[in-house]
Motif scaffolding. Structure first.
Motif, PDB file in Angstrom:
ATOM      1  N   ARG A  16       1.120  -1.241   0.317  1.00  0.00           N
ATOM      2  CA  ARG A  16      -0.035  -0.305  -0.221  1.00  0.00           C
ATOM      3  C   ARG A  16       0.943   1.035  -0.034  1.00  0.00           C
ATOM      4  N   GLN A  17       2.069   1.017   0.598  1.00  0.00           N
ATOM      5  CA  GLN A  17       3.042   2.212   0.698  1.00  0.00           C
ATOM      6  C   GLN A  17       3.208   2.639  -0.255  1.00  0.00           C
TER       7      GLN A  17
ATOM      8  N   ILE B  85       4.980   7.113   3.027  1.00  0.00           N
ATOM      9  CA  ILE B  85       6.114   6.360   3.678  1.00  0.00           C
ATOM     10  C   ILE B  85       6.757   6.971   4.081  1.00  0.00           C
ATOM     11  N   TYR B  86       6.653   8.705   3.627  1.00  0.00           N
ATOM     12  CA  TYR B  86       7.356   9.866   3.833  1.00  0.00           C
ATOM     13  C   TYR B  86       7.456  10.294   5.376  1.00  0.00           C
TER      14      TYR B  86
ATOM     15  N   THR C 261       7.431   1.778   7.810  1.00  0.00           N
ATOM     16  CA  THR C 261       7.109   0.497   6.471  1.00  0.00           C
ATOM     17  C   THR C 261       7.508  -0.671   7.845  1.00  0.00           C
ATOM     18  N   PHE C 262       7.793  -1.060   7.923  1.00  0.00           N
ATOM     19  CA  PHE C 262       8.199  -2.228   8.534  1.00  0.00           C
ATOM     20  C   PHE C 262       8.675  -3.170   7.500  1.00  0.00           C
ATOM     21  N   GLY C 263       9.163  -2.892   6.358  1.00  0.00           N
ATOM     22  CA  GLY C 263       9.208  -3.595   5.164  1.00  0.00           C
ATOM     23  C   GLY C 263       9.984  -3.603   4.299  1.00  0.00           C
ATOM     24  N   PRO C 264      10.913  -4.365   3.670  1.00  0.00           N
ATOM     25  CA  PRO C 264      12.699  -4.046   2.657  1.00  0.00           C
ATOM     26  C   PRO C 264      12.743  -2.910   1.641  1.00  0.00           C
TER      27      PRO C 264
END
Ligand code: NAP
Length: 476
Positions: free
Chosen positions: A332-333, A376-377, A381-384
């Motif tokens: 989504r981000q 995302i700014y 996020t907790f992802g790569p």
């Protein structure tokens, strides 16, 4: 199984829940599902055990922690393998985590013996002041899934060293690692009730009971800011001490005097730490215009080569995300950023080829042209995914780096000493890495400011979170 009052037991309700491997979605074990009555039993056991545990000498408590450190080292490989199955991180990273986890037991075995008080001169000739520290009491520990062993020892180590007793509620995704840690504590002969384990599928009633119960005097929590705020409010009516290790949104600042390739190498490594599922992962990569192209090229070069897969496969650096919700959040981000004008320099999609379809995999991603209006700014996020933002000058980047509700980790790459010093002082974060992507150790105080939390774990500060301060005025 639950571990209450020194015994392994089923939940009173008999309920259990299943644990799955996030790389395959397959079940790997079952644990007992604690309810409110079980939690009450655990608190009562911890409360009964507290006076005798607190009354032991620091040397006696230290011996138990040291024995646990040694046993954890002996079980190093088994624990690492279990962690890779249960949480998904590549086996090399799991081994590193077990070593890190052990280091907290060792550090606090030593710190137990250094709980010093002090005397203070009085303005009255017939008076002396003394300051002493005493254990807070029964401690509730609530832990996350992303570091399923070290987040436990980072709390249990100092709590036991200080003389507190513990009721631990681990994350529902990783209770098997918690069971293994508690087995170690059981085997080294901790007295019954000193540590209790209550895994649960529904954290809400369990958390509410831990926070309602007046015998619990301290909450130590690691997890999201959202849940941290909720728990802090629940701790208020009984005025419990709280330590909160919460979310982050780390800025990673690269000035134009830094080596762009070295900075990009560091950024790539810390971005994919635990597949981006670490509270210290950079979430905004600010690079100064003069070296932006070279930085992005080196970053993309590194990230595009990273291999995703089961943590047990050689060479894999990207494991699965913990669950479908985590995958959706990342996706989504990225889609939001692209819709608002960001460019995907590499990655940018779920990975579903072959066996990857069974797990929750997302391609390691670099986004350029990231702007303030993108989710995302601001959102963790907790992802790569590495979002890159180009900046022009020092004041601008410091203001932008600080423009976040979070304040945990931050990073700066520069070879200019004065600039490094100015930036370190101006960043409103609990941790700053200067040309350093790993500013953490058991010997160093870890923690955040603003909505990243309260209190510190590790270092000489770590044990103070579990100690009350008592002032004694003495008339002579
Ligand atoms: P989370 O959803 O907040 O969960 C953390 C723990 O709280 C889990 O044990 C969870 O249980 C429990 N919990 C959730 N809702 C609760 C409630 N209403 N009452 C009582 N307990 C409740 O966080 P997470 O997703 O596991 O962890 C990721 C977050 O942790 C990220 O934001 C990350 O930045 C942060 N983190 C911070 C640090 C640090 O040192 N600052 C370190 C690691 C992670 P369930 O598992 O059953 O939901």
């Amino acid at each position: 199984m639950l571990y209450i009052d020194g015994a392994w037991k089923d939940a009173r309700s008999g309920a259990t829940f299943e644990v799955t491997d996030p790389a395959t979605g397959r079940p790997i074990g079952q644990v007992a599902d604690a309810g409110v009555e079980d939690v009450r039993d655990a608190i009562d056991a911890a409360d009964r055990a507290f006076p005798a545990w607190a009354a032991l000498t620091a040397y006696q408590r230290s011996e138990k922690l040291y024995a646990a450190y040694e046993l954890l080292q002996e079980r190093h490989e088994d624990l690492a393998k279990l962690m890779t199955s249960e949480q998904g991180k590549p086996i090399r990273a799991a081994r590193t985590e077990v070593t890190y986890a052990a280091s907290f037991l060792l550090w606090f075995a030593e710190e137990a013996k250094r709980v010093y008080g002090r005397t203070i001169p009085s303005s009255r000739a017939d008076q002396r002041f003394m300051v002493m520290h005493q254990p807070v009491g029964v401690t509730a520990a609530i832990t996350p899934w992303n570091y399923p062993v070290s987040m436990l020892t980072r709390k249990i180590g100092p709590a036991l060293a200080a003389g507190c007793t513990v009721v631990l509620k681990p994350a529902e995704q990783t209770p098997l690692c918690a069971v293994e840690v508690v087995k170690i504590l059981d085997e080294v002969g901790l007295p019954p009730g000193v540590v209790n384990l209550v895994p649960s599928l529904d954290p809400v009633p369990v958390g509410a009971e831990l926070l309602r119960h007046p015998a619990v005097r301290k909450l130590t929590f690691t997890g999201s800011t959202e849940v941290g705020k909720l728990l802090m409010a629940q701790a208020a009516p009984t005025m419990k001490r709280v330590s909160m290790e919460l979310g982050g949104h780390a800025p990673f600042i690269v000035y134009d005097d830094a080596d762009p390739v070295r900075a990009a190498t560091g950024a790539a490594m810390v971005k994919v730490l635990n597949t981006g599922q670490a509270c210290i992962c950079p979430n905004r990569l600010f690079v100064q215009r003069g070296i932006a192209d070279r930085f992005v090229e080196a970053l993309v070069g590194r990230i595009a080569k990273m291999q995703a897969g089961s943590g047990f496969t050689d060479g894999v650096q990207i494991g699965p995300l913990v669950d479908a919700a985590a995958l959706d959040k990342v996706d989504r981000q990225v889609r939001d950023a692209v819709a608002r004008g960001a460019t995907v320099a590499t990655g940018g999609a779920r990975l579903t080829d072959g066996a990857l379809a069974e797990g929750h995999f997302y391609a390691p991603t670099v986004l350029t042209g990231v702007t303030e209006d993108m989710v995302i700014y601001r959102e963790e996020t907790f992802g790569p995914v590495a979002p890159v933002i180009v900046f022009d000058d020092e004041d601008e980047v410091i203001a932008r780096a600080n423009d976040t509700d979070y304040g945990l980790a931050s990073y700066v790459y520069t070879n200019d000493l004065a600039r490094a010093w100015r930036t370190v002082e101006a960043l409103r974060f609990g941790i700053v890495g200067v040309n350093d992507i790993n500013p953490t150790a058991a010997a160093a105080p870890f923690g955040g400011v603003k909505e990243s939390g309260l209190g510190r774990e590790g270092g000489e500060e770590g044990i103070l979170e579990y100690l009350d301060t008592k002032l004694v005025g003495f008339a002579v």
